[in-house]
Design a protein around this motif. Sequence first.
Motif, PDB file in Angstrom:
ATOM      1  N   THR A 303      28.584  57.894 -29.323  1.00  0.00           N
ATOM      2  CA  THR A 303      29.061  57.968 -30.706  1.00  0.00           C
ATOM      3  C   THR A 303      27.892  57.794 -31.657  1.00  0.00           C
ATOM      4  OG1 THR A 303      29.543  55.581 -30.787  1.00  0.00           O
ATOM      5  CG2 THR A 303      31.324  57.052 -30.087  1.00  0.00           C
ATOM      6  N   VAL A 304      27.958  58.480 -32.788  1.00  0.00           N
ATOM      7  CA  VAL A 304      26.932  58.351 -33.826  1.00  0.00           C
ATOM      8  C   VAL A 304      27.622  58.092 -35.157  1.00  0.00           C
ATOM      9  CG1 VAL A 304      25.175  59.763 -32.695  1.00  0.00           C
ATOM     10  CG2 VAL A 304      26.899  60.869 -34.107  1.00  0.00           C
ATOM     11  N   GLU A 305      27.040  57.225 -35.942  1.00  0.00           N
ATOM     12  CA  GLU A 305      27.561  56.915 -37.262  1.00  0.00           C
ATOM     13  C   GLU A 305      26.433  56.443 -38.154  1.00  0.00           C
ATOM     14  OE1 GLU A 305      30.143  53.437 -37.329  1.00  0.00           O
ATOM     15  OE2 GLU A 305      29.324  52.807 -35.401  1.00  0.00           O
ATOM     16  N   TYR A 306      26.675  56.551 -39.458  1.00  0.00           N
ATOM     17  CA  TYR A 306      25.714  56.068 -40.441  1.00  0.00           C
ATOM     18  C   TYR A 306      26.132  54.677 -40.909  1.00  0.00           C
ATOM     19  CZ  TYR A 306      24.029  60.903 -40.897  1.00  0.00           C
ATOM     20  OH  TYR A 306      23.514  62.156 -40.665  1.00  0.00           O
ATOM     21  N   GLU A 307      25.145  53.811 -41.082  1.00  0.00           N
ATOM     22  CA  GLU A 307      25.400  52.487 -41.640  1.00  0.00           C
ATOM     23  C   GLU A 307      24.383  52.204 -42.734  1.00  0.00           C
ATOM     24  OE1 GLU A 307      25.450  49.456 -38.681  1.00  0.00           O
ATOM     25  OE2 GLU A 307      27.321  50.146 -37.757  1.00  0.00           O
ATOM     26  N   SER A 308      24.814  51.479 -43.739  1.00  0.00           N
ATOM     27  CA  SER A 308      23.940  51.132 -44.850  1.00  0.00           C
ATOM     28  C   SER A 308      23.347  49.743 -44.622  1.00  0.00           C
ATOM     29  CB  SER A 308      24.701  51.163 -46.174  1.00  0.00           C
ATOM     30  OG  SER A 308      23.857  50.829 -47.257  1.00  0.00           O
ATOM     31  N   GLU A 309      22.023  49.658 -44.666  1.00  0.00           N
ATOM     32  CA  GLU A 309      21.322  48.388 -44.499  1.00  0.00           C
ATOM     33  C   GLU A 309      20.398  48.188 -45.691  1.00  0.00           C
ATOM     34  OE1 GLU A 309      20.260  44.764 -42.822  1.00  0.00           O
ATOM     35  OE2 GLU A 309      21.832  46.157 -42.204  1.00  0.00           O
ATOM     36  N   GLU A 310      20.719  47.220 -46.534  1.00  0.00           N
ATOM     37  CA  GLU A 310      19.943  46.927 -47.745  1.00  0.00           C
ATOM     38  C   GLU A 310      19.779  48.179 -48.604  1.00  0.00           C
ATOM     39  OE1 GLU A 310      16.291  45.149 -46.568  1.00  0.00           O
ATOM     40  OE2 GLU A 310      17.221  43.310 -45.835  1.00  0.00           O
ATOM     41  N   GLY A 311      20.866  48.927 -48.733  1.00  0.00           N
ATOM     42  CA  GLY A 311      20.864  50.097 -49.594  1.00  0.00           C
ATOM     43  C   GLY A 311      20.290  51.351 -48.952  1.00  0.00           C
ATOM     44  N   GLU A 312      19.809  51.274 -47.723  1.00  0.00           N
ATOM     45  CA  GLU A 312      19.244  52.430 -47.040  1.00  0.00           C
ATOM     46  C   GLU A 312      20.098  52.788 -45.826  1.00  0.00           C
ATOM     47  OE1 GLU A 312      15.183  51.814 -46.071  1.00  0.00           O
ATOM     48  OE2 GLU A 312      14.539  51.564 -48.160  1.00  0.00           O
ATOM     49  N   LEU A 313      20.286  54.095 -45.614  1.00  0.00           N
ATOM     50  CA  LEU A 313      21.082  54.553 -44.495  1.00  0.00           C
ATOM     51  C   LEU A 313      20.297  54.489 -43.189  1.00  0.00           C
ATOM     52  CD1 LEU A 313      23.083  57.684 -45.736  1.00  0.00           C
ATOM     53  CD2 LEU A 313      23.969  55.432 -45.145  1.00  0.00           C
ATOM     54  N   GLU A 314      20.980  54.114 -42.132  1.00  0.00           N
ATOM     55  CA  GLU A 314      20.440  54.132 -40.784  1.00  0.00           C
ATOM     56  C   GLU A 314      21.415  54.876 -39.887  1.00  0.00           C
ATOM     57  OE1 GLU A 314      18.086  49.828 -40.749  1.00  0.00           O
ATOM     58  OE2 GLU A 314      20.100  49.989 -39.865  1.00  0.00           O
ATOM     59  N   LEU A 315      20.907  55.406 -38.797  1.00  0.00           N
ATOM     60  CA  LEU A 315      21.753  56.091 -37.834  1.00  0.00           C
ATOM     61  C   LEU A 315      21.943  55.196 -36.620  1.00  0.00           C
ATOM     62  CD1 LEU A 315      23.153  58.839 -37.171  1.00  0.00           C
ATOM     63  CD2 LEU A 315      21.098  59.400 -35.868  1.00  0.00           C
ATOM     64  N   VAL A 316      23.184  54.966 -36.241  1.00  0.00           N
ATOM     65  CA  VAL A 316      23.499  54.105 -35.110  1.00  0.00           C
ATOM     66  C   VAL A 316      24.080  54.970 -33.990  1.00  0.00           C
ATOM     67  CG1 VAL A 316      24.799  52.119 -34.279  1.00  0.00           C
ATOM     68  CG2 VAL A 316      23.935  52.159 -36.635  1.00  0.00           C
ATOM     69  N   MET A 317      23.489  54.869 -32.813  1.00  0.00           N
ATOM     70  CA  MET A 317      23.925  55.641 -31.658  1.00  0.00           C
ATOM     71  C   MET A 317      24.346  54.676 -30.555  1.00  0.00           C
ATOM     72  SD  MET A 317      21.727  58.407 -29.399  1.00  0.00           S
ATOM     73  CE  MET A 317      21.688  59.568 -30.769  1.00  0.00           C
ATOM     74  N   THR A 318      25.554  54.856 -30.043  1.00  0.00           N
ATOM     75  CA  THR A 318      26.076  54.016 -28.963  1.00  0.00           C
ATOM     76  C   THR A 318      26.357  54.886 -27.748  1.00  0.00           C
ATOM     77  OG1 THR A 318      27.089  52.508 -30.561  1.00  0.00           O
ATOM     78  CG2 THR A 318      27.853  52.366 -28.286  1.00  0.00           C
ATOM     79  N   ILE A 319      25.754  54.544 -26.614  1.00  0.00           N
ATOM     80  CA  ILE A 319      25.864  55.335 -25.390  1.00  0.00           C
ATOM     81  C   ILE A 319      26.634  54.537 -24.345  1.00  0.00           C
ATOM     82  CG2 ILE A 319      24.584  56.563 -23.587  1.00  0.00           C
ATOM     83  CD1 ILE A 319      22.192  56.588 -25.560  1.00  0.00           C
ATOM     84  N   GLU A 320      27.684  55.133 -23.813  1.00  0.00           N
ATOM     85  CA  GLU A 320      28.468  54.514 -22.748  1.00  0.00           C
ATOM     86  C   GLU A 320      28.356  55.368 -21.493  1.00  0.00           C
ATOM     87  OE1 GLU A 320      32.389  52.771 -24.178  1.00  0.00           O
ATOM     88  OE2 GLU A 320      31.891  54.113 -25.850  1.00  0.00           O
ATOM     89  N   LYS A 321      27.783  54.781 -20.442  1.00  0.00           N
ATOM     90  CA  LYS A 321      27.544  55.521 -19.206  1.00  0.00           C
ATOM     91  C   LYS A 321      27.491  54.547 -18.035  1.00  0.00           C
ATOM     92  CE  LYS A 321      24.134  58.595 -17.021  1.00  0.00           C
ATOM     93  NZ  LYS A 321      25.076  59.694 -16.666  1.00  0.00           N
ATOM     94  N   ASP A 322      28.148  54.931 -16.942  1.00  0.00           N
ATOM     95  CA  ASP A 322      28.141  54.117 -15.725  1.00  0.00           C
ATOM     96  C   ASP A 322      28.556  52.676 -15.991  1.00  0.00           C
ATOM     97  OD1 ASP A 322      27.282  56.346 -14.304  1.00  0.00           O
ATOM     98  OD2 ASP A 322      25.157  55.848 -14.591  1.00  0.00           O
ATOM     99  N   GLY A 323      29.538  52.485 -16.853  1.00  0.00           N
ATOM    100  CA  GLY A 323      30.046  51.154 -17.137  1.00  0.00           C
ATOM    101  C   GLY A 323      29.166  50.319 -18.048  1.00  0.00           C
ATOM    102  N   GLU A 324      28.084  50.880 -18.563  1.00  0.00           N
ATOM    103  CA  GLU A 324      27.190  50.149 -19.454  1.00  0.00           C
ATOM    104  C   GLU A 324      27.274  50.711 -20.873  1.00  0.00           C
ATOM    105  OE1 GLU A 324      23.250  50.017 -18.002  1.00  0.00           O
ATOM    106  OE2 GLU A 324      23.758  48.972 -16.145  1.00  0.00           O
ATOM    107  N   ARG A 325      27.015  49.853 -21.817  1.00  0.00           N
ATOM    108  CA  ARG A 325      27.063  50.230 -23.229  1.00  0.00           C
ATOM    109  C   ARG A 325      25.717  49.887 -23.866  1.00  0.00           C
ATOM    110  NH1 ARG A 325      31.389  50.640 -27.059  1.00  0.00           N
ATOM    111  NH2 ARG A 325      30.730  50.151 -29.194  1.00  0.00           N
ATOM    112  N   GLU A 326      25.050  50.898 -24.392  1.00  0.00           N
ATOM    113  CA  GLU A 326      23.732  50.712 -24.984  1.00  0.00           C
ATOM    114  C   GLU A 326      23.747  51.208 -26.426  1.00  0.00           C
ATOM    115  OE1 GLU A 326      21.585  53.082 -22.242  1.00  0.00           O
ATOM    116  OE2 GLU A 326      21.414  51.501 -20.737  1.00  0.00           O
ATOM    117  N   THR A 327      23.091  50.482 -27.309  1.00  0.00           N
ATOM    118  CA  THR A 327      23.105  50.814 -28.732  1.00  0.00           C
ATOM    119  C   THR A 327      21.684  50.938 -29.271  1.00  0.00           C
ATOM    120  OG1 THR A 327      25.186  49.610 -29.035  1.00  0.00           O
ATOM    121  CG2 THR A 327      23.926  50.121 -31.017  1.00  0.00           C
ATOM    122  N   LEU A 328      21.446  51.971 -30.064  1.00  0.00           N
ATOM    123  CA  LEU A 328      20.150  52.172 -30.708  1.00  0.00           C
ATOM    124  C   LEU A 328      20.367  52.463 -32.185  1.00  0.00           C
ATOM    125  CD1 LEU A 328      18.354  54.473 -28.096  1.00  0.00           C
ATOM    126  CD2 LEU A 328      17.917  52.042 -28.502  1.00  0.00           C
TER     127      LEU A 328
END
Length: 390
Positions: A303-328
Motif C-alpha cells: 500500500t502507498v499513501e501520502y502523509e503530512s509531516e511538519e507541513g511537508e508531504l511524505e510517501l509511505v509504503m507498506t509491504i506485506e509478504k511472507d507473513g511480514e510487514r515492512e514500512t518505508l
Amino acid sequence: MKDIKKMLAEEGKSVLPDAKVKENIRKELGITETESAIAYAHSGEAAANKKSRTPLIAACAALVAAVLFLSIFLPLFLNRGNGSLTIGNKFEQITGADSFYAYGAASVGSLLSSENGAQAATGSVSKSLSRTRTQTAAQADGASDEAQIELLSRYMTLVEGLLGEGGITETAIGGNGDYEFGMTVTYTDLLGAPVSYTMYYDKIFRGSETDGGEQEENYAIVGVLLAGGAEYPVKGNYETETESGGGESETGSELYFKAYTGENSYIEVEQESESETEGNESEEEKEYAYSVYENGRLIERTTVEYESEEGELELVMTIEKDGERETLTFSGETVRGELVLRVTGNIGGERVRFSIYVREGQYHYVFEDGSSSDHDRYDDDDDDDDDDDD
C-alpha cells in the motif's frame, strides 16, 4: 572574479556591513572617530600618522573583507541547489473514471516496465538494511544484499512516479482496430524526464451521476496496456456509491485496475478510501494497494499513501509478504543540485535509515555506516518502445 563582483553589486545592500559593523571594525583597528575626523580635516602630523597606518589598515581591511566573504558567500555557494523536494499529492487528482484508469496505467505500467516484468513488484526490501551494517558484514553478505537491493531499485519506478513534480495527465487517442478507445498517460520522473504509456480499451458503462452541474460517467474497461515494449491485457472497474440521510453521508467505491502477466497472474491496483461527513466536518482517508498474484495466489501486497509531516508531504509504503510487514517512508531534497531521497522505516522489527541518490541511469544507496551500493535506474528509453508499438 566577475561573478563575485556581480554578486556584490546585486546583493551588496543586504550583505555588506552597515554603519555599526564599520564602527566595530574601526575600534578593532584602534581608530577613533576623532582620529578619522582629524585625518580628513588636517594635514601635517595627523596626515603623516594616517599615511603610516595605511599598510596596516589595508592589510586589516583585506582580512576583514576575506572573513566577510567567507562567512557570507561561502554558505551560499555550498547551499546552492539545496532544499526540500516539492511533492504533489497525485491521489487528489483522481476524481473520475478517466483519471483513475490513467493512474492505474501509469503506476502499474511503471512496475511492468522494470526488468523482469511483473516481478518488479515482488521483491522484499533487503532485510540486511535492518542490521547495523559494518564494512565486514557488508562484504560477508554482499551477494544477498545486492540481489535484494536490486529488487528495491526496481520498485523505485513507482516511487519516482508518485514523488515527481506535476500530475499524471491523460490524452485521448483513437483506437487501434481491436479496441474503440485509446489513452496516452504521461508523468514526470524525479529528474524531470517525461514517462508515458499507451492503453487501448473498450468501455462498459456502469451508469452516471450529476454533481453540481457536472456529470460523471462510471465505466469498466477491457483492453491492453503497452509498457516496456510489451503488451499486457488489462481490465478495470470504476464504481462509486454515496448514501446520505440525517445530516450524514458515506461514500463507498469499487475501483480496481488489473494488468495480466500470465493466464492467472497479474498486478492489481485498488483504491481504498473512506469518507465520512457529519455536520460541517468531513474526513477522508485514501490509499492505493498493489497486489501481486502468481497462478492465482497472492504473494505480495503493498500500500502507498501520502502523509503530512511538519507541513511537508511524505510517501509511505507498506509491504506485506511472507507473513511480514515492512514500512518505508520517503521524503526528498536536493543537495548541491543533486536529488536525494531520505528513507526511514521499520524492517524486520528494526528501524532503518538510508539515502538514495537519484542519478542518470543509476540509484546510489548510502547507508548509515557510510557503505554504499550502486544499481541501475529505470531506463527512460523504454518509453520509445511503447511508441514503436503504437
